[in-house]
Write a protein that holds these residues in place. Structure first.
Motif, short mmCIF file in Angstrom:
data_model
loop_
_atom_site.label_atom_id
_atom_site.label_comp_id
_atom_site.label_asym_id
_atom_site.label_seq_id
_atom_site.Cartn_x
_atom_site.Cartn_y
_atom_site.Cartn_z
N SER A 22 0.81 -1.21 0.00
CA SER A 22 0.00 0.00 0.00
C SER A 22 0.85 1.27 0.00
O SER A 22 0.56 2.23 -0.71
CB SER A 22 -0.93 -0.01 1.22
N GLN A 23 1.92 1.26 0.78
CA GLN A 23 2.78 2.44 0.86
C GLN A 23 3.47 2.70 -0.48
O GLN A 23 3.49 3.84 -0.96
CB GLN A 23 3.82 2.25 1.97
N LEU A 81 -7.09 0.67 5.34
CA LEU A 81 -6.96 0.10 4.00
C LEU A 81 -8.32 -0.09 3.34
O LEU A 81 -8.48 0.12 2.14
CB LEU A 81 -6.20 -1.23 4.06
N TYR A 84 -9.55 3.43 2.18
CA TYR A 84 -8.83 3.94 1.02
C TYR A 84 -9.11 3.09 -0.22
O TYR A 84 -9.21 3.60 -1.33
CB TYR A 84 -7.32 3.97 1.30
N GLY A 85 -9.23 1.77 -0.02
CA GLY A 85 -9.51 0.87 -1.13
C GLY A 85 -10.85 1.17 -1.77
O GLY A 85 -10.98 1.23 -3.00
N PHE A 119 -0.53 4.86 5.74
CA PHE A 119 0.08 3.72 5.05
C PHE A 119 1.35 3.25 5.74
O PHE A 119 1.72 2.07 5.64
CB PHE A 119 0.42 4.09 3.60
N ASN A 123 0.48 0.20 9.53
CA ASN A 123 0.80 -1.10 8.92
C ASN A 123 1.61 -1.93 9.91
O ASN A 123 2.79 -1.65 10.12
CB ASN A 123 1.58 -0.89 7.62
N VAL A 186 -5.28 -0.19 -7.65
CA VAL A 186 -4.90 0.22 -6.30
C VAL A 186 -6.01 -0.14 -5.32
O VAL A 186 -5.74 -0.66 -4.22
CB VAL A 186 -4.61 1.74 -6.24
N MET A 190 -5.60 -2.63 -2.17
CA MET A 190 -5.85 -2.19 -0.80
C MET A 190 -6.84 -3.13 -0.09
O MET A 190 -6.65 -3.49 1.07
CB MET A 190 -6.40 -0.77 -0.77
N LEU A 193 -5.06 -6.36 0.67
CA LEU A 193 -4.15 -6.20 1.81
C LEU A 193 -4.92 -6.11 3.12
O LEU A 193 -4.48 -6.62 4.14
CB LEU A 193 -3.28 -4.94 1.61
#
Length: 200
Positions: A22-23, A81, A84-85, A119, A123, A186, A190, A193
């Motif tokens: 993600s980062q 995540l 943001y995803g 991110f 984590n 992306v 996300m 993850l």
């Protein structure tokens, strides 16, 4: 300076951050957008430096003794995540995409750094990699300081190479459709993850 310790630290640090995550995806996107590249790369690299220094300094023993620290970061990371995803997937389905590659800044520096903070510091794998793994491996080095310097150098090298190297892909993203595809990928990454983090 012990060259062997430096190289060992550099290679270990590079191997831990080079995987797509993600980062890294965020840094790549900022590089493509030409938005606050220097500050985003610097934030990621300095954060790594702080964590690596703490790990080599023995903080890994603290997280091993108090695993709830990692658990808290884990659940916060899942929520972050997921949010943001879903936001990225929504952006990928927009008819008129707002992103451009002409240098126009569409995200404030404050927002970019806050996302970068999420991110990086939300984590739990970051803590396991830098505080525990790097800290543990450093015990075999003849010079912990040199080993840590190598690992920190790897972070600075990688993030700035990724952020500024993204411009090589700019011709590909001259069309808004390419941004929609990137946002979709992306977003999927996300969500994956987040699921993987929840399962771990």
């Amino acid at each position: 300076m012990n060259t062997h310790d430096y190289i060992s630290g550099f290679l270990l640090g590079l191997s831990l951050i080079i995987a797509i995550g993600s980062q890294n995806a965020f840094v790549l996107k900022q590089g493509l957008k030409r938005e606050h590249i220097f500050f985003v790369c610097l934030f990621c690299a300095v954060s790594d430096a702080v964590l690596i220094s703490a790990g080599v300094g023995g903080f890994g023993a603290v997280t091993a003794r108090y695993p709830q620290v990692v658990d808290i970061a884990k659940f916060a990371g899942v929520i972050f995540l997921l949010g943001y995803g879903l936001q990225s997937l929504y952006a990928s389905m927009r008819v008129s995409h707002a992103l451009t590659i002409d240098g126009q800044v569409v995200t404030s520096l404050k927002k970019a750094l806050l996302l970068c903070f999420g991110f990086t510091w939300l984590n739990p794998h970051v803590y396991l990699d830098t505080l525990v793994l790097v800290g543990m491996v450093s015990t075999g080095a003849s010079s912990k300081l040199t080993f840590a310097a190598g690992a920190v150098s790897a972070s600075f090298f990688f993030f700035f190479a990724l952020g500024y190297g993204a411009r090589l892909l700019r011709p590909l993203f001259a069309k808004p459709k390419a941004w929609n595809i990137l946002d979709g990928l992306v977003g999927i990454l996300m969500l994956y993850l987040a699921w993987h983090l929840y399962q771990s």
